[in-house]
Design a protein around this motif. Structure first.
Motif, PDB file in Angstrom:
ATOM      1  N   GLY A  55     -63.777  -6.588 -73.140  1.00  0.00           N
ATOM      2  CA  GLY A  55     -64.409  -5.916 -74.557  1.00  0.00           C
ATOM      3  C   GLY A  55     -63.308  -5.494 -75.445  1.00  0.00           C
ATOM      4  O   GLY A  55     -62.151  -5.143 -75.029  1.00  0.00           O
ATOM      5  N   ASN A  56     -63.542  -5.510 -76.682  1.00  0.00           N
ATOM      6  CA  ASN A  56     -62.732  -5.271 -77.637  1.00  0.00           C
ATOM      7  C   ASN A  56     -63.425  -4.579 -78.943  1.00  0.00           C
ATOM      8  O   ASN A  56     -64.355  -5.192 -79.287  1.00  0.00           O
ATOM      9  N   ILE A  57     -62.837  -3.679 -79.641  1.00  0.00           N
ATOM     10  CA  ILE A  57     -63.177  -3.243 -80.985  1.00  0.00           C
ATOM     11  C   ILE A  57     -62.093  -2.982 -81.952  1.00  0.00           C
ATOM     12  O   ILE A  57     -61.039  -2.227 -81.442  1.00  0.00           O
ATOM     13  N   PHE A  58     -62.306  -3.390 -83.134  1.00  0.00           N
ATOM     14  CA  PHE A  58     -61.377  -3.109 -84.304  1.00  0.00           C
ATOM     15  C   PHE A  58     -62.247  -2.163 -85.169  1.00  0.00           C
ATOM     16  O   PHE A  58     -63.041  -2.509 -85.543  1.00  0.00           O
ATOM     17  N   ALA A  59     -61.328  -1.348 -85.810  1.00  0.00           N
ATOM     18  CA  ALA A  59     -61.976  -0.373 -86.671  1.00  0.00           C
ATOM     19  C   ALA A  59     -61.085   0.413 -87.468  1.00  0.00           C
ATOM     20  O   ALA A  59     -59.631   0.350 -87.187  1.00  0.00           O
ATOM     21  N   ALA A  60     -61.370   0.821 -88.736  1.00  0.00           N
ATOM     22  CA  ALA A  60     -60.302   1.378 -89.626  1.00  0.00           C
ATOM     23  C   ALA A  60     -61.072   2.568 -90.287  1.00  0.00           C
ATOM     24  O   ALA A  60     -62.213   2.426 -90.523  1.00  0.00           O
ATOM     25  N   HIS A  61     -60.328   3.343 -91.018  1.00  0.00           N
ATOM     26  CA  HIS A  61     -60.960   4.365 -91.949  1.00  0.00           C
ATOM     27  C   HIS A  61     -59.909   4.827 -93.044  1.00  0.00           C
ATOM     28  O   HIS A  61     -58.493   4.411 -93.081  1.00  0.00           O
ATOM     29  N   ASP A  62     -60.448   5.386 -94.114  1.00  0.00           N
ATOM     30  CA  ASP A  62     -59.613   5.376 -95.217  1.00  0.00           C
ATOM     31  C   ASP A  62     -58.730   7.018 -95.075  1.00  0.00           C
ATOM     32  O   ASP A  62     -58.263   7.214 -96.175  1.00  0.00           O
ATOM     33  N   GLY A  63     -59.362   7.711 -94.113  1.00  0.00           N
ATOM     34  CA  GLY A  63     -58.584   9.049 -94.294  1.00  0.00           C
ATOM     35  C   GLY A  63     -59.372  10.145 -94.851  1.00  0.00           C
ATOM     36  O   GLY A  63     -59.081  11.259 -94.853  1.00  0.00           O
ATOM     37  N   GLY A  64     -60.487   9.651 -95.521  1.00  0.00           N
ATOM     38  CA  GLY A  64     -61.435  10.670 -96.094  1.00  0.00           C
ATOM     39  C   GLY A  64     -62.814  10.503 -95.766  1.00  0.00           C
ATOM     40  O   GLY A  64     -63.323  11.304 -95.167  1.00  0.00           O
ATOM     41  N   TYR A  65     -63.430   9.585 -96.348  1.00  0.00           N
ATOM     42  CA  TYR A  65     -64.821   9.315 -96.181  1.00  0.00           C
ATOM     43  C   TYR A  65     -65.533   8.147 -95.292  1.00  0.00           C
ATOM     44  O   TYR A  65     -66.539   8.150 -94.949  1.00  0.00           O
ATOM     45  N   PHE A  66     -64.639   6.961 -95.674  1.00  0.00           N
ATOM     46  CA  PHE A  66     -65.205   5.821 -95.320  1.00  0.00           C
ATOM     47  C   PHE A  66     -64.488   5.250 -93.699  1.00  0.00           C
ATOM     48  O   PHE A  66     -63.306   5.226 -93.889  1.00  0.00           O
ATOM     49  N   GLY A  67     -65.443   4.824 -93.037  1.00  0.00           N
ATOM     50  CA  GLY A  67     -65.008   4.147 -91.672  1.00  0.00           C
ATOM     51  C   GLY A  67     -65.598   2.669 -91.855  1.00  0.00           C
ATOM     52  O   GLY A  67     -66.654   2.369 -92.295  1.00  0.00           O
ATOM     53  N   TYR A  68     -64.722   1.786 -91.279  1.00  0.00           N
ATOM     54  CA  TYR A  68     -65.172   0.312 -90.988  1.00  0.00           C
ATOM     55  C   TYR A  68     -64.945  -0.193 -89.599  1.00  0.00           C
ATOM     56  O   TYR A  68     -64.041  -0.140 -89.055  1.00  0.00           O
ATOM     57  N   ILE A  69     -66.215  -0.626 -89.059  1.00  0.00           N
ATOM     58  CA  ILE A  69     -66.003  -1.298 -87.721  1.00  0.00           C
ATOM     59  C   ILE A  69     -66.087  -3.005 -88.402  1.00  0.00           C
ATOM     60  O   ILE A  69     -66.949  -3.621 -88.891  1.00  0.00           O
ATOM     61  N   TYR A  70     -65.090  -3.698 -87.761  1.00  0.00           N
ATOM     62  CA  TYR A  70     -65.077  -5.025 -88.388  1.00  0.00           C
ATOM     63  C   TYR A  70     -64.743  -6.342 -87.151  1.00  0.00           C
ATOM     64  O   TYR A  70     -64.989  -7.430 -87.298  1.00  0.00           O
ATOM     65  N   LYS A  71     -64.476  -5.948 -85.850  1.00  0.00           N
ATOM     66  CA  LYS A  71     -64.479  -6.939 -84.818  1.00  0.00           C
ATOM     67  C   LYS A  71     -65.052  -6.179 -83.583  1.00  0.00           C
ATOM     68  O   LYS A  71     -64.428  -4.961 -82.968  1.00  0.00           O
ATOM     69  N   LEU A  72     -65.959  -6.408 -83.003  1.00  0.00           N
ATOM     70  CA  LEU A  72     -66.543  -6.152 -81.663  1.00  0.00           C
ATOM     71  C   LEU A  72     -66.810  -7.186 -80.782  1.00  0.00           C
ATOM     72  O   LEU A  72     -67.806  -8.256 -81.340  1.00  0.00           O
TER      73      LEU A  72
END
Length: 139
Positions: A55-72
């Motif tokens: 299993g794998n998950i990729f995510a990112a965030h902007d350091g402030g308000y927003f997070g994003y999950i883009y590969k699961l």
């Protein structure tokens, strides 16, 4: 099963997993993967069973308000083992640590299983938003 932060050494196993899940781009190289890992420290996780990435998950965030999950992705024969749930929980825990308030995810409309899974976490399909994208196919 072990959940841990992703390492550059995981590239081959992740490539194999994403390829089996029809989620890999031709441009997903080891060098790009290394850059992704450096940019998104603490937001990529793998699930390992018997020394194999399942299993794998990729995510990112902007350091402030927003997070994003883009590969699961989870290998087919490991689905319904709670791996996807555990990976999402890891990312959401990370986002909570850095005080991310709003988390987005990108799911193919035909992927009802993932849609229902994310709904269990409180994600909603926002009809007031549209997804616009551009993908440059340069070889």
């Amino acid at each position: 099963m072990i959940l841990r932060n992703t390492k550059i050494e995981d590239y081959d196993g992740i490539y194999e997993l994403l390829n089996a899940s029809d989620m890999v781009f031709y441009s997903f190289s080891r060098e790009k993967f290394k850059k992704m890992l450096n940019k998104n420290k603490g937001c990529y996780f793998v699930a390992i069973d018997k020394n194999k990435i399942v299993g794998n998950i990729f995510a990112a965030h902007d350091g402030g308000y927003f997070g994003y999950i883009y590969k699961l992705a989870v290998l087919k024969h490991h689905r319904k083992d709670g791996i996807a749930t555990a990976l999402i929980e890891k990312v959401l825990g990370r986002f909570k640590e850095v005080k991310v308030r709003w988390v987005f995810c990108h799911i193919r409309k035909k992927n009802k299983i993932s849609i229902n899974l994310f709904k269990k976490f409180g994600f909603k399909d926002r009809k007031i938003h549209s997804l616009f994208d551009i993908y440059s196919v340069k070889k």
